[in-house]
Design a protein around this motif. Structure first.
Motif, PDB file in Angstrom:
ATOM      1  N   UNK A  44       0.851  -1.179   0.000  1.00 42.52           N
ATOM      2  CA  UNK A  44       0.000   0.000   0.000  1.00 42.52           C
ATOM      3  C   UNK A  44       0.891   1.234   0.000  1.00 42.52           C
ATOM      4  N   UNK A  45       0.716   2.116  -0.967  1.00 42.97           N
ATOM      5  CA  UNK A  45       1.625   3.254  -1.125  1.00 42.97           C
ATOM      6  C   UNK A  45       0.996   4.514  -0.540  1.00 42.97           C
ATOM      7  N   UNK A  46       1.854   5.504  -0.290  1.00 42.01           N
ATOM      8  CA  UNK A  46       1.354   6.766   0.252  1.00 42.01           C
ATOM      9  C   UNK A  46       1.711   7.960  -0.620  1.00 42.01           C
ATOM     10  N   UNK A  47       2.124   7.706  -1.858  1.00 42.12           N
ATOM     11  CA  UNK A  47       2.442   8.778  -2.781  1.00 42.12           C
ATOM     12  C   UNK A  47       2.595   8.235  -4.189  1.00 42.12           C
ATOM     13  N   UNK A  48       2.768   9.115  -5.182  1.00 43.46           N
ATOM     14  CA  UNK A  48       2.930   8.664  -6.569  1.00 43.46           C
ATOM     15  C   UNK A  48       4.036   7.625  -6.698  1.00 43.46           C
ATOM     16  N   UNK A  49       3.729   6.533  -7.380  1.00 40.27           N
ATOM     17  CA  UNK A  49       4.648   5.388  -7.435  1.00 40.27           C
ATOM     18  C   UNK A  49       4.743   4.843  -8.854  1.00 40.27           C
ATOM     19  N   UNK A  50       5.953   4.486  -9.251  1.00 40.37           N
ATOM     20  CA  UNK A  50       6.191   3.809 -10.516  1.00 40.37           C
ATOM     21  C   UNK A  50       6.569   2.362 -10.217  1.00 40.37           C
ATOM     22  N   UNK A  51       5.747   1.444 -10.684  1.00 40.71           N
ATOM     23  CA  UNK A  51       6.053   0.020 -10.556  1.00 40.71           C
ATOM     24  C   UNK A  51       6.762  -0.399 -11.840  1.00 40.71           C
ATOM     25  N   UNK A  52       8.062  -0.642 -11.722  1.00 42.52           N
ATOM     26  CA  UNK A  52       8.885  -0.919 -12.899  1.00 42.52           C
ATOM     27  C   UNK A  52       8.754  -2.399 -13.259  1.00 42.52           C
ATOM     28  N   UNK A  53       7.832  -2.684 -14.172  1.00 43.15           N
ATOM     29  CA  UNK A  53       7.575  -4.062 -14.576  1.00 43.15           C
ATOM     30  C   UNK A  53       8.615  -4.540 -15.579  1.00 43.15           C
ATOM     31  N   UNK A  54       9.063  -3.648 -16.476  1.00 44.12           N
ATOM     32  CA  UNK A  54      10.056  -4.015 -17.486  1.00 44.12           C
ATOM     33  C   UNK A  54      11.116  -2.933 -17.606  1.00 44.12           C
ATOM     34  N   UNK A  55      12.252  -3.328 -18.185  1.00 44.26           N
ATOM     35  CA  UNK A  55      13.273  -2.396 -18.659  1.00 44.26           C
ATOM     36  C   UNK A  55      13.614  -2.842 -20.083  1.00 44.26           C
ATOM     37  N   UNK A  56      12.825  -2.344 -21.014  1.00 44.85           N
ATOM     38  CA  UNK A  56      12.951  -2.775 -22.408  1.00 44.85           C
ATOM     39  C   UNK A  56      14.186  -2.181 -23.075  1.00 44.85           C
ATOM     40  N   UNK A  57      14.750  -2.924 -24.008  1.00 44.12           N
ATOM     41  CA  UNK A  57      15.833  -2.395 -24.829  1.00 44.12           C
ATOM     42  C   UNK A  57      15.313  -1.242 -25.679  1.00 44.12           C
ATOM     43  N   UNK A  58      16.211  -0.358 -26.068  1.00 42.58           N
ATOM     44  CA  UNK A  58      15.792   0.834 -26.816  1.00 42.58           C
ATOM     45  C   UNK A  58      15.055   0.482 -28.104  1.00 42.58           C
ATOM     46  N   UNK A  59      15.470  -0.580 -28.772  1.00 39.76           N
ATOM     47  CA  UNK A  59      14.836  -0.967 -30.032  1.00 39.76           C
ATOM     48  C   UNK A  59      13.408  -1.449 -29.843  1.00 39.76           C
ATOM     49  N   UNK A  60      13.039  -1.823 -28.627  1.00 38.06           N
ATOM     50  CA  UNK A  60      11.698  -2.345 -28.356  1.00 38.06           C
ATOM     51  C   UNK A  60      10.745  -1.296 -27.779  1.00 38.06           C
ATOM     52  N   UNK A  61      11.183  -0.048 -27.726  1.00 36.59           N
ATOM     53  CA  UNK A  61      10.326   1.005 -27.189  1.00 36.59           C
ATOM     54  C   UNK A  61      10.370   2.274 -28.051  1.00 36.59           C
ATOM     55  N   UNK A  62      10.496   2.073 -29.348  1.00 31.97           N
ATOM     56  CA  UNK A  62      10.525   3.200 -30.273  1.00 31.97           C
ATOM     57  C   UNK A  62       9.096   3.645 -30.583  1.00 31.97           C
ATOM     58  N   UNK A  63       8.742   4.921 -30.393  1.00 28.38           N
ATOM     59  CA  UNK A  63       7.388   5.382 -30.719  1.00 28.38           C
ATOM     60  C   UNK A  63       7.035   5.113 -32.177  1.00 28.38           C
ATOM     61  N   UNK A  64       5.862   4.530 -32.386  1.00 33.26           N
ATOM     62  CA  UNK A  64       5.371   4.266 -33.735  1.00 33.26           C
ATOM     63  C   UNK A  64       5.875   2.983 -34.357  1.00 33.26           C
ATOM     64  N   UNK A  65       6.749   2.239 -33.651  1.00 30.87           N
ATOM     65  CA  UNK A  65       7.308   1.008 -34.201  1.00 30.87           C
ATOM     66  C   UNK A  65       7.146  -0.115 -33.179  1.00 30.87           C
ATOM     67  N   UNK A  66       5.965  -0.721 -33.135  1.00 24.53           N
ATOM     68  CA  UNK A  66       5.722  -1.769 -32.141  1.00 24.53           C
ATOM     69  C   UNK A  66       6.624  -2.971 -32.349  1.00 24.53           C
ATOM     70  N   UNK A  67       6.916  -3.667 -31.249  1.00 21.82           N
ATOM     71  CA  UNK A  67       7.800  -4.821 -31.293  1.00 21.82           C
ATOM     72  C   UNK A  67       7.163  -6.005 -30.575  1.00 21.82           C
ATOM     73  N   UNK A  68       7.710  -7.179 -30.803  1.00 21.74           N
ATOM     74  CA  UNK A  68       7.218  -8.383 -30.127  1.00 21.74           C
ATOM     75  C   UNK A  68       7.442  -8.281 -28.615  1.00 21.74           C
ATOM     76  N   UNK A  69       8.614  -7.767 -28.222  1.00 19.12           N
ATOM     77  CA  UNK A  69       8.890  -7.592 -26.794  1.00 19.12           C
ATOM     78  C   UNK A  69       7.932  -6.576 -26.181  1.00 19.12           C
TER      79      UNK A  69
END
Length: 340
Positions: free
Chosen positions: A64-89
Protein backbone atom coordinates in the motif's frame (compact mmCIF):
# COMPACT_ATOMS: atom_id res chain seq x y z
CA UNK A 1 -10.98 11.80 2.68
CA UNK A 2 -7.67 10.75 1.12
CA UNK A 3 -7.46 10.67 -2.69
CA UNK A 4 -7.93 7.14 -4.08
CA UNK A 5 -4.98 5.10 -5.27
CA UNK A 6 -5.44 4.59 -9.02
CA UNK A 7 -3.39 1.92 -10.75
CA UNK A 8 -2.41 2.78 -14.32
CA UNK A 9 -1.18 0.18 -16.83
CA UNK A 10 0.99 1.94 -19.39
CA UNK A 11 -0.28 0.18 -22.54
CA UNK A 12 1.96 -0.21 -25.59
CA UNK A 13 5.18 1.75 -25.05
CA UNK A 14 5.37 2.30 -28.83
CA UNK A 15 1.94 3.92 -28.84
CA UNK A 16 0.65 7.13 -27.30
CA UNK A 17 -0.01 5.59 -23.88
CA UNK A 18 3.19 6.85 -22.19
CA UNK A 19 2.90 10.42 -23.46
CA UNK A 20 -0.80 10.92 -22.72
CA UNK A 21 -0.36 9.35 -19.27
CA UNK A 22 2.56 11.67 -18.52
CA UNK A 23 0.70 14.73 -19.79
CA UNK A 24 -2.40 13.87 -17.76
CA UNK A 25 -0.51 13.22 -14.53
CA UNK A 26 1.35 16.53 -14.86
CA UNK A 27 -1.93 18.43 -14.43
CA UNK A 28 -2.71 19.91 -10.98
CA UNK A 29 -6.31 18.67 -11.29
CA UNK A 30 -5.11 15.07 -11.47
CA UNK A 31 -2.60 15.49 -8.65
CA UNK A 32 -5.43 16.60 -6.37
CA UNK A 33 -7.92 13.93 -7.49
CA UNK A 34 -5.85 10.77 -7.10
CA UNK A 35 -2.58 9.10 -6.19
CA UNK A 36 -1.15 7.36 -9.29
CA UNK A 37 0.47 3.93 -9.21
CA UNK A 38 1.90 3.41 -12.70
CA UNK A 39 2.75 -0.08 -14.00
CA UNK A 40 5.14 0.26 -16.92
CA UNK A 41 8.62 0.41 -18.38
CA UNK A 42 11.37 2.22 -16.49
CA UNK A 43 13.43 3.57 -19.43
CA UNK A 44 10.30 4.70 -21.28
CA UNK A 45 8.99 6.69 -18.33
CA UNK A 46 12.40 8.21 -17.57
CA UNK A 47 11.87 10.39 -20.66
CA UNK A 48 9.10 12.30 -18.87
CA UNK A 49 9.97 14.73 -16.03
CA UNK A 50 6.74 14.04 -14.14
CA UNK A 51 7.83 10.47 -13.32
CA UNK A 52 11.27 11.41 -11.99
CA UNK A 53 9.69 12.37 -8.67
CA UNK A 54 7.85 9.07 -8.27
CA UNK A 55 8.93 6.38 -5.83
CA UNK A 56 10.12 3.26 -7.67
CA UNK A 57 9.34 -0.31 -6.70
CA UNK A 58 9.42 -3.73 -8.32
CA UNK A 59 6.04 -5.47 -8.76
CA UNK A 60 6.82 -8.06 -6.08
CA UNK A 61 7.72 -5.30 -3.59
CA UNK A 62 4.55 -3.27 -4.05
CA UNK A 63 2.53 -2.65 -0.94
CA UNK A 64 0.00 0.00 0.00
CA UNK A 65 1.62 3.25 -1.12
CA UNK A 66 1.35 6.77 0.25
CA UNK A 67 2.44 8.78 -2.78
CA UNK A 68 2.93 8.66 -6.57
CA UNK A 69 4.65 5.39 -7.44
CA UNK A 70 6.19 3.81 -10.52
CA UNK A 71 6.05 0.02 -10.56
CA UNK A 72 8.88 -0.92 -12.90
CA UNK A 73 7.58 -4.06 -14.58
CA UNK A 74 10.06 -4.02 -17.49
CA UNK A 75 13.27 -2.40 -18.66
CA UNK A 76 12.95 -2.77 -22.41
CA UNK A 77 15.83 -2.39 -24.83
CA UNK A 78 15.79 0.83 -26.82
CA UNK A 79 14.84 -0.97 -30.03
CA UNK A 80 11.70 -2.34 -28.36
CA UNK A 81 10.33 1.00 -27.19
CA UNK A 82 10.53 3.20 -30.27
CA UNK A 83 7.39 5.38 -30.72
CA UNK A 84 5.37 4.27 -33.73
CA UNK A 85 7.31 1.01 -34.20
CA UNK A 86 5.72 -1.77 -32.14
CA UNK A 87 7.80 -4.82 -31.29
CA UNK A 88 7.22 -8.38 -30.13
CA UNK A 89 8.89 -7.59 -26.79
CA UNK A 90 6.63 -4.56 -26.46
CA UNK A 91 3.63 -6.81 -27.06
CA UNK A 92 4.64 -9.05 -24.17
CA UNK A 93 5.39 -6.02 -22.01
CA UNK A 94 2.00 -4.36 -22.40
CA UNK A 95 0.31 -7.57 -21.29
CA UNK A 96 2.71 -7.79 -18.33
CA UNK A 97 1.66 -4.31 -17.17
CA UNK A 98 -1.99 -5.39 -17.16
CA UNK A 99 -1.31 -8.60 -15.24
CA UNK A 100 0.85 -6.77 -12.68
CA UNK A 101 -1.96 -4.26 -12.16
CA UNK A 102 -4.46 -7.09 -11.74
CA UNK A 103 -2.29 -8.61 -9.00
CA UNK A 104 -2.24 -5.22 -7.27
CA UNK A 105 -6.04 -5.13 -7.50
CA UNK A 106 -6.24 -8.60 -5.94
CA UNK A 107 -3.96 -7.57 -3.09
CA UNK A 108 -5.89 -4.39 -2.36
CA UNK A 109 -2.98 -2.12 -3.24
CA UNK A 110 -5.09 0.11 -5.54
CA UNK A 111 -8.63 1.46 -5.30
CA UNK A 112 -9.25 1.62 -9.07
CA UNK A 113 -7.56 0.78 -12.36
CA UNK A 114 -7.14 2.87 -15.51
CA UNK A 115 -5.68 1.13 -18.56
CA UNK A 116 -3.82 2.98 -21.30
CA UNK A 117 -4.44 1.61 -24.82
CA UNK A 118 -2.94 -1.71 -25.86
CA UNK A 119 -2.70 -3.41 -29.24
CA UNK A 120 -4.59 -6.70 -29.41
CA UNK A 121 -2.64 -7.49 -32.58
CA UNK A 122 0.79 -6.96 -31.02
CA UNK A 123 -0.03 -8.93 -27.87
CA UNK A 124 -1.33 -11.78 -30.02
CA UNK A 125 1.80 -11.65 -32.20
CA UNK A 126 3.83 -12.11 -29.03
CA UNK A 127 2.06 -15.45 -28.55
CA UNK A 128 -0.49 -14.38 -25.94
CA UNK A 129 -4.20 -14.97 -26.72
CA UNK A 130 -5.87 -11.63 -26.03
CA UNK A 131 -9.32 -10.30 -26.94
CA UNK A 132 -9.28 -7.21 -24.73
CA UNK A 133 -8.96 -5.83 -21.21
CA UNK A 134 -12.60 -6.53 -20.43
CA UNK A 135 -12.28 -10.24 -21.15
CA UNK A 136 -8.98 -10.59 -19.24
CA UNK A 137 -10.38 -8.85 -16.17
CA UNK A 138 -13.57 -10.92 -16.20
CA UNK A 139 -11.51 -14.12 -16.38
CA UNK A 140 -9.05 -13.00 -13.71
CA UNK A 141 -11.77 -12.31 -11.15
CA UNK A 142 -14.18 -15.05 -12.23
CA UNK A 143 -17.11 -12.67 -12.62
CA UNK A 144 -19.45 -11.53 -15.35
CA UNK A 145 -18.88 -7.91 -16.29
CA UNK A 146 -20.44 -5.20 -18.42
CA UNK A 147 -18.62 -2.80 -20.71
CA UNK A 148 -20.09 0.68 -20.41
CA UNK A 149 -19.17 3.80 -22.37
CA UNK A 150 -19.66 6.71 -19.96
CA UNK A 151 -19.92 10.03 -21.76
CA UNK A 152 -21.07 13.53 -20.84
CA UNK A 153 -24.31 13.13 -22.83
CA UNK A 154 -25.08 9.41 -22.61
CA UNK A 155 -23.99 6.21 -20.90
CA UNK A 156 -24.19 3.06 -23.03
CA UNK A 157 -23.60 -0.48 -21.74
CA UNK A 158 -23.19 -3.51 -23.99
CA UNK A 159 -25.02 -6.81 -23.62
CA UNK A 160 -22.36 -8.43 -25.87
CA UNK A 161 -18.88 -7.20 -26.73
CA UNK A 162 -16.45 -8.55 -29.31
CA UNK A 163 -18.56 -11.12 -31.13
CA UNK A 164 -19.78 -11.74 -34.65
CA UNK A 165 -23.20 -10.38 -35.57
CA UNK A 166 -24.19 -13.88 -36.66
CA UNK A 167 -23.76 -15.11 -33.07
CA UNK A 168 -26.05 -12.56 -31.42
CA UNK A 169 -29.33 -14.52 -31.50
CA UNK A 170 -27.72 -17.38 -29.56
CA UNK A 171 -25.83 -15.17 -27.10
CA UNK A 172 -28.82 -13.11 -25.97
CA UNK A 173 -30.84 -15.00 -23.36
CA UNK A 174 -33.53 -13.99 -20.89
CA UNK A 175 -31.42 -15.10 -17.91
CA UNK A 176 -28.33 -13.33 -19.16
CA UNK A 177 -30.10 -10.03 -19.82
CA UNK A 178 -31.83 -10.11 -16.43
CA UNK A 179 -28.47 -10.61 -14.73
CA UNK A 180 -26.94 -7.76 -16.73
CA UNK A 181 -29.79 -5.40 -15.89
CA UNK A 182 -29.43 -6.20 -12.20
CA UNK A 183 -25.67 -5.63 -12.38
CA UNK A 184 -26.14 -2.35 -14.22
CA UNK A 185 -28.70 -1.17 -11.69
CA UNK A 186 -26.68 -1.95 -8.56
CA UNK A 187 -23.42 -0.68 -10.07
CA UNK A 188 -24.82 2.74 -10.99
CA UNK A 189 -27.03 3.29 -7.94
CA UNK A 190 -24.12 4.67 -5.83
CA UNK A 191 -23.20 6.99 -8.69
CA UNK A 192 -26.64 8.47 -9.45
CA UNK A 193 -27.91 8.29 -5.87
CA UNK A 194 -31.05 6.23 -6.65
CA UNK A 195 -32.17 3.32 -8.77
CA UNK A 196 -30.92 4.17 -12.27
CA UNK A 197 -33.38 4.43 -15.15
CA UNK A 198 -32.30 1.98 -17.85
CA UNK A 199 -33.33 2.12 -21.52
CA UNK A 200 -33.09 -1.31 -23.15
CA UNK A 201 -32.63 -1.34 -26.93
CA UNK A 202 -34.12 -3.88 -29.31
CA UNK A 203 -31.93 -6.04 -31.50
CA UNK A 204 -33.84 -5.73 -34.78
CA UNK A 205 -34.90 -2.68 -36.81
CA UNK A 206 -37.80 -0.86 -35.14
CA UNK A 207 -37.40 -3.23 -32.16
CA UNK A 208 -38.80 -6.04 -34.27
CA UNK A 209 -42.18 -4.45 -35.13
CA UNK A 210 -44.03 -6.84 -32.82
CA UNK A 211 -42.27 -9.87 -34.28
CA UNK A 212 -42.55 -8.95 -37.97
CA UNK A 213 -38.82 -8.12 -38.24
CA UNK A 214 -37.49 -10.63 -35.74
CA UNK A 215 -38.60 -12.51 -32.63
CA UNK A 216 -35.83 -11.58 -30.17
CA UNK A 217 -37.75 -8.65 -28.71
CA UNK A 218 -40.85 -10.79 -28.16
CA UNK A 219 -39.16 -13.94 -26.91
CA UNK A 220 -36.02 -12.70 -25.13
CA UNK A 221 -35.61 -8.96 -24.56
CA UNK A 222 -39.19 -8.14 -23.54
CA UNK A 223 -39.47 -11.05 -21.06
CA UNK A 224 -36.06 -10.11 -19.59
CA UNK A 225 -37.22 -6.54 -19.00
CA UNK A 226 -40.39 -7.74 -17.27
CA UNK A 227 -38.43 -10.09 -15.01
CA UNK A 228 -35.93 -7.36 -14.17
CA UNK A 229 -38.73 -4.93 -13.32
CA UNK A 230 -40.24 -7.56 -11.01
CA UNK A 231 -36.86 -7.53 -9.24
CA UNK A 232 -37.16 -3.73 -8.81
CA UNK A 233 -34.87 -2.76 -11.69
CA UNK A 234 -36.12 0.41 -13.42
CA UNK A 235 -35.82 -0.86 -17.01
CA UNK A 236 -37.83 0.25 -20.06
CA UNK A 237 -38.07 -1.18 -23.57
CA UNK A 238 -37.37 -2.73 -25.97
CA UNK A 239 -36.74 0.63 -27.62
CA UNK A 240 -35.71 1.09 -31.29
CA UNK A 241 -32.11 2.30 -31.35
CA UNK A 242 -32.60 4.79 -34.18
CA UNK A 243 -35.49 6.46 -32.38
CA UNK A 244 -33.66 6.78 -29.07
CA UNK A 245 -30.41 8.16 -30.47
CA UNK A 246 -32.18 10.49 -32.89
CA UNK A 247 -32.63 12.90 -29.95
CA UNK A 248 -29.42 12.49 -27.95
CA UNK A 249 -29.92 15.64 -25.87
CA UNK A 250 -33.10 14.16 -24.44
CA UNK A 251 -31.69 10.77 -23.46
CA UNK A 252 -30.15 11.95 -20.19
CA UNK A 253 -33.44 13.58 -19.19
CA UNK A 254 -35.25 10.23 -19.41
CA UNK A 255 -32.59 7.61 -18.72
CA UNK A 256 -29.37 7.22 -16.75
CA UNK A 257 -27.97 4.50 -19.00
CA UNK A 258 -28.79 2.60 -22.21
CA UNK A 259 -28.27 -1.16 -22.58
CA UNK A 260 -27.38 -1.89 -26.21
CA UNK A 261 -27.53 -5.40 -27.60
CA UNK A 262 -24.24 -5.38 -29.52
CA UNK A 263 -20.96 -3.52 -29.96
CA UNK A 264 -21.60 -1.10 -32.84
CA UNK A 265 -25.20 -0.41 -31.84
CA UNK A 266 -23.89 1.19 -28.66
CA UNK A 267 -20.41 2.44 -29.48
CA UNK A 268 -21.17 4.32 -32.69
CA UNK A 269 -23.56 6.82 -31.05
CA UNK A 270 -21.46 7.03 -27.87
CA UNK A 271 -18.32 7.92 -29.80
CA UNK A 272 -20.13 10.19 -32.24
CA UNK A 273 -21.64 12.25 -29.42
CA UNK A 274 -18.36 12.99 -27.60
CA UNK A 275 -15.34 10.88 -28.52
CA UNK A 276 -12.72 12.66 -26.40
CA UNK A 277 -14.64 12.64 -23.13
CA UNK A 278 -16.30 9.23 -23.36
CA UNK A 279 -14.72 6.72 -20.98
CA UNK A 280 -14.76 2.93 -21.19
CA UNK A 281 -15.86 1.57 -17.77
CA UNK A 282 -15.92 -2.10 -16.74
CA UNK A 283 -18.75 -2.81 -14.30
CA UNK A 284 -18.92 -5.89 -12.09
CA UNK A 285 -15.32 -6.00 -10.85
CA UNK A 286 -14.37 -5.68 -7.17
CA UNK A 287 -12.37 -2.56 -8.14
CA UNK A 288 -13.53 0.01 -10.76
CA UNK A 289 -11.72 -0.04 -14.10
CA UNK A 290 -11.69 2.67 -16.77
CA UNK A 291 -9.91 3.33 -20.05
CA UNK A 292 -9.75 6.13 -22.61
CA UNK A 293 -11.83 5.41 -25.69
CA UNK A 294 -9.01 5.30 -28.26
CA UNK A 295 -6.24 3.03 -29.47
CA UNK A 296 -2.45 3.09 -29.60
CA UNK A 297 -2.33 5.64 -32.47
CA UNK A 298 1.09 4.55 -33.73
CA UNK A 299 0.94 7.09 -36.57
CA UNK A 300 1.23 10.03 -34.16
CA UNK A 301 3.12 8.40 -31.28
CA UNK A 302 6.07 10.44 -30.09
CA UNK A 303 5.18 13.46 -32.24
CA UNK A 304 3.50 15.53 -29.53
CA UNK A 305 0.18 15.49 -31.38
CA UNK A 306 -1.85 13.19 -29.11
CA UNK A 307 -4.50 14.79 -26.90
CA UNK A 308 -4.37 13.79 -23.25
CA UNK A 309 -8.03 14.73 -22.71
CA UNK A 310 -9.37 11.15 -23.02
CA UNK A 311 -6.78 9.91 -20.51
CA UNK A 312 -7.61 12.76 -18.13
CA UNK A 313 -11.31 11.87 -18.32
CA UNK A 314 -10.58 8.16 -17.77
CA UNK A 315 -8.41 8.87 -14.72
CA UNK A 316 -10.94 11.26 -13.20
CA UNK A 317 -13.72 8.72 -13.78
CA UNK A 318 -11.67 5.99 -12.05
CA UNK A 319 -11.18 8.26 -9.06
CA UNK A 320 -14.85 9.22 -9.00
CA UNK A 321 -15.99 5.60 -9.07
CA UNK A 322 -13.54 4.66 -6.34
CA UNK A 323 -14.81 7.48 -4.13
CA UNK A 324 -18.44 6.57 -4.81
CA UNK A 325 -17.78 3.00 -3.82
CA UNK A 326 -19.20 1.84 -7.17
CA UNK A 327 -17.50 -1.53 -7.03
CA UNK A 328 -20.16 -3.51 -8.92
CA UNK A 329 -20.93 -7.08 -7.99
CA UNK A 330 -18.90 -9.08 -5.54
CA UNK A 331 -16.99 -11.91 -7.19
CA UNK A 332 -19.18 -14.99 -7.27
CA UNK A 333 -20.08 -18.01 -9.37
CA UNK A 334 -19.46 -17.44 -13.04
CA UNK A 335 -22.28 -18.03 -15.49
CA UNK A 336 -21.62 -19.62 -18.89
CA UNK A 337 -19.78 -17.29 -21.28
CA UNK A 338 -21.91 -14.75 -23.14
CA UNK A 339 -19.34 -13.89 -25.77
CA UNK A 340 -17.46 -11.08 -24.10
Amino acid sequence: MSPPLVGISLGDVSGIGPEVTAAALALPTLRKALVPVVFGDGPTLERFPVFRRYARVAPEALGRVDGPTLVEVTRLAEKDRVPGKPSRAGGRAQYAYVTAAIEAMRAGHVDALCTAPVSKEQISRAGIPFMGHTEVLAEAFGVDVLMMMDGPRVRVALATNHVSISELPTLLTVEGLVAQLKLLSRSLEPVVGRRPRIAVLGLNPHAGEGGLLGREEVEVIGPAIRRARAAKVDASGPIPADGLFARPDGIAERYDVVLAMYHDQGLIPAKALDFERTVNVTLGLPVPRTSPDHGTAYAIAGKGEASCVPMVEALLKAAQLARAGARGARPGPRRPSRGR
